[in-house]
Design an enzyme around this catalytic site. Structure first.
Site, PDB file in Angstrom:
ATOM      1  N   SER A 226       0.801  -1.238   0.000  1.00  0.00           N
ATOM      2  CA  SER A 226       0.000   0.000   0.000  1.00  0.00           C
ATOM      3  C   SER A 226       0.826   1.276   0.000  1.00  0.00           C
ATOM      4  O   SER A 226       1.317   1.690  -1.044  1.00  0.00           O
ATOM      5  CB  SER A 226      -1.072  -0.017   1.082  1.00  0.00           C
ATOM      6  OG  SER A 226      -0.608  -0.458   2.315  1.00  0.00           O
TER       7      SER A 226
ATOM      8  N   ASP B 107       6.934   6.927 -11.647  1.00  0.00           N
ATOM      9  CA  ASP B 107       6.211   7.661 -12.694  1.00  0.00           C
ATOM     10  C   ASP B 107       6.855   9.013 -12.976  1.00  0.00           C
ATOM     11  O   ASP B 107       6.855   9.496 -14.101  1.00  0.00           O
ATOM     12  CB  ASP B 107       4.739   7.851 -12.301  1.00  0.00           C
ATOM     13  CG  ASP B 107       3.967   6.529 -12.362  1.00  0.00           C
ATOM     14  OD1 ASP B 107       4.499   5.571 -12.970  1.00  0.00           O
ATOM     15  OD2 ASP B 107       2.861   6.460 -11.797  1.00  0.00           O
TER      16      ASP B 107
ATOM     17  N   LYS C 202      -1.271  -4.252  -3.234  1.00  0.00           N
ATOM     18  CA  LYS C 202      -2.471  -3.808  -2.541  1.00  0.00           C
ATOM     19  C   LYS C 202      -2.847  -2.413  -2.996  1.00  0.00           C
ATOM     20  O   LYS C 202      -2.065  -1.481  -2.844  1.00  0.00           O
ATOM     21  CB  LYS C 202      -2.245  -3.820  -1.027  1.00  0.00           C
ATOM     22  CG  LYS C 202      -3.375  -3.183  -0.283  1.00  0.00           C
ATOM     23  CD  LYS C 202      -3.743  -3.902   0.967  1.00  0.00           C
ATOM     24  CE  LYS C 202      -5.053  -3.335   1.458  1.00  0.00           C
ATOM     25  NZ  LYS C 202      -4.904  -2.526   2.646  1.00  0.00           N
TER      26      LYS C 202
END
Lengths: 624, 83
Positions: free
Chosen positions: A468, A479, A493
């Protein structure tokens, strides 16, 4: 299980996040269980991110799950019980809709009866001597067994199981006899040892049944509700109200441990690590890798713990402050030792961010370990990981580092706001993650200022247990092209849970309360590039072989997990790097493929895939 | 079981023959670390675990390569301004 700790939470949580009407029972004489079931189902239906259709398929899954939880080893129920249950297989969905708990009531009362039956079966099985000559086989995996066709077959299963346990104990006693120098032990006949073995098994079974009989109605119902919740999704959990006594004991801190981390491995209870400064560390004889064989309380006979659940072992090792517990352990070299430890306070190993410096060829590289994205959810002014990370980076800059490694391995997540702030230490104004609620469009959570603290070389280490919040940070920095991510594919997750008190969502007879709490999957999060980390995890730029790499863990393991999907990209500009990442990646790949350690791990992981997988499902560690 | 033992033995042997990371504490942390023997032991164990960790060793190799890598000439280089 490891997976259950992977979570992501918001600071300033409050119930208004679940903006739904309370459940108002229509019937006046609704039972407590019915009220809990109805309230939870209403919360799931109206609040869960992706509630499932409550239909025949759903019913069958709940049915299978609950029976598996109720009698994992197929040692209690018989075929005629199952035949009786069978008619409910596809009607639990109706029950859920109507608010009845007939199936549960039936299974629960039957199980109770079958436990008391089995209590006599095992005793009977142990009455007469076993003949250990000849060949017999036993299947210990309940999944591979059919249900016993009648009581006689069940009795035979118990007989075989008791024989198997007695044989194991018998062989241990023979071994001990070989090593013994005591004449009295040496003179014992095999018949005498057989009797001793059976007595020892009987004693252990006595403890086992004592524990079975202690399972409360509320615990049993919780396992039924969780069978339902886990079919909805693996992170939706029901927590029954703690029974008063247990709660008081925990709150008063009456129970103390010894400071070791236990792990169950192939049915053995092993010492995984020892907490520095703890009672057993001070005593000094207990070592990592030791297998615990017996546990004795002060002035009591030792209890063999073979085959016990880790929680059960923990519960007898813990005790009042200052009392003694004796562990009989088998050391790695094969020798046995009795170790007496005085129970005391164990301070939890710190989970705060900390750093060190690697000084290599005139360069300083900062290394930051972040074990979890902690934040004090109770106290707004409490310690927060984003603040600590900022401090660590300040300190590293003072030491003139020209590169930083952030270690997020085994970091299961934590506070969402803190991840966003930590992202802001490395990138300027822009989104870090997109969060989507059930009925709303995705919202980007963004860094608001251009105050990136550090803009130099950055590597993030992840593994399968990075979940998470860890995945959010790794994905965002990937990114943005801001960091190189190394390690193995992360947990996968991509959902956000919150815990709500069920009482607040029930408007009926208050005498039925308390109901406990419900952890509910409310949102899903997405990378800024629009992809989800759900199931897929974050793929590292540089993959390093990992022992557990091929094992099916993480979110992918459970067929009830929420699906992977994609939303629109958030608005962000990847950083134009000054160096060629491709070149760095290919250099590293070359080193990794010629590294003897990784080579060994890479070769190893295929053949042990199966065994490790089996083990992994049972690996859990608990600190005591 | 035997297989598992052989495997850890091999891993250990390889690691013994390898270089370890020259790792040390931050100057600012020293006072807190040296407050008692427990915390000193904890810290030493932590440093020892980093030193031999093959994943951290390779991560530091990548950082070193990055530090030494030739800088690409471009315009939108946000990373250019030193903080």
């Amino acid at each position: 299980m490891i997976a259950d700790n992977n979570e992501i939470r918001y600071l300033n949580e409050n119930n208004s996040d679940l903006n739904i009407d309370p459940f108002v029972p229509q019937e006046e004489n609704i039972t407590k269980n019915q009220a809990i079931e109805q309230t939870i189902m209403m919360m799931i239906k109206n609040g869960h991110y992706a509630p499932k259709m409550i239909d025949d398929q759903f019913s069958k899954k709940v049915y299978d799950k609950f029976l598996e939880l109720s009698d994992y080893g197929k040692l209690f129920l018989i075929q005629s019980d199952i035949d009786e249950f069978e008619k409910y297989k596809f009607s639990i969905d109706e029950e859920i809709k109507e608010g009845s708990t007939i199936f549960y009531d039936l299974v629960s009362s039957r199980i109770k009866q079958r436990i008391s039956d089995a209590d006599t079966f095992y005793k009977e099985a142990l009455l007469n001597p076993f003949d250990f000559n000849g060949n017999e086989t036993i299947e210990l995996d309940g999944k591979k067994l059919n249900w016993a066709k009648d009581i006689d077959e069940l009795k035979n299963r118990w007989k075989l199981s008791m024989k198997y346990r007695s044989l194991a104990r018998f062989e241990e006693l023979i071994e001990q006899q070989k090593k013994s120098t005591n004449k009295k032990d040496k003179d014992k006949t095999e018949d005498q040892l057989e009797i001793e073995a059976r007595e020892s098994v009987k004693k252990n079974m006595g403890f086992y049944f004592k524990r079975l009989n202690k399972i409360s109605e509320s615990d049993r119902f919780a396992s039924y509700m969780n069978s339902i919740c886990h079919v909805v999704d693996p992170h939706t959990d029901f927590f029954p109200p703690k029974d008063k006594q247990r709660f008081d004991e925990e709150m008063s801190g009456k129970f103390y441990g010894i400071g070791a981390v236990l792990q169950s491995e192939e049915g053995n209870c092993k010492i995984k690590s020892i907490v520095v400064g703890s009672p057993c560390w001070k005593e000094g004889h207990l070592k990592v890798g030791d297998v615990i064989l017996k546990v004795a309380q002060q002035n009591e006979d030792p209890v063999e713990i073979a085959g016990w659940d880790i929680e059960e072992i923990v519960s007898i090792i813990r005790g009042k402050d200052g009392t003694l517990v004796t562990l009989t352990v088998k050391h790695l070299d094969g020798s046995n030792e009795e170790i007496i430890i005085k129970r005391g306070k164990v301070e939890k190993d710190e989970t705060f961010a900390k750093s060190a410096i690697i000084k290599e060829g005139g360069n300083n590289i900062g290394y930051i370990l972040l074990p979890e994205f902690y934040a004090d959810f109770q106290d707004a002014g409490g310690r927060r990981c984003a603040v600590d990370m900022r401090n660590e980076i300040h300190k590293l800059k003072e030491e003139k580092v020209n590169g930083i490694i952030i270690d997020l391995r085994n970091n299961g997540g934590g506070s969402l706001q803190d991840v966003v702030e930590i992202g802001g230490l490395f990138v300027n104004k822009g989104p870090i993650v997109q969060v989507k609620s059930k009925s709303e469009n995705a919202q980007a959570m963004a860094v608001r200022s251009n105050e990136a603290l550090y803009d130099g070389p950055l590597v993030i280490l992840i593994n399968q247990a990075s979940a998470s919040a860890s995945e959010i940070l790794a994905a965002a920095l990937q990114d943005y092209n801001r960091a190189i991510i190394m390690g193995s594919t992360s947990f996968g997750k991509g959902t956000v849970q919150r815990v709500f008190p069920i009482d607040d969502f029930f408007q009926g007879n208050k005498n039925l309360l308390p109901f406990g709490s419900l952890k509910l999957t409310l949102q899903k999060f997405y990378r800024i590039n629009g992809g989800s980390t759900q199931l897929k995890g974050v793929t590292p730029d540089i993959k390093i072989p990992d022992l557990y790499h091929l094992i099916d863990i993480g979110e992918r393991r459970d067929s009830n997990s929420l699906v992977w999907d994609q939303i629109a990209k958030a608005e962000y500009k990847p950083i134009v790097s000054l160096v060629d990442f491709k070149d760095l990646i290919s250099k590293s790949n070359k080193r990794i493929s010629s590294d003897p350690t990784f080579d060994l791990i890479e070769k190893k992981r295929v053949p042990i895939k199966k065994t490790i997988r089996k083990q992994f499902l049972f690996i859990e560690s608990i600190e005591i | 079981m035997k297989e598992a033992k052989d495997f850890s033995k091999k891993l250990e042997d390889i690691e013994k023959s390898k270089k370890t990371l020259p790792i040390q504490n931050l100057k600012k942390d020293l006072a807190t670390i040296q407050k008692d023997t427990t915390s000193v032991t904890k810290n030493n164990e932590w440093l020892k675990s980093i030193k031999k960790d093959p994943y951290i060793i390779e991560a530091s190799n990548v950082v070193l390569d990055w530090i030494k890598a030739p800088k690409i000439n471009n315009n939108g280089a946000v990373l250019n301004k030193k903080s």
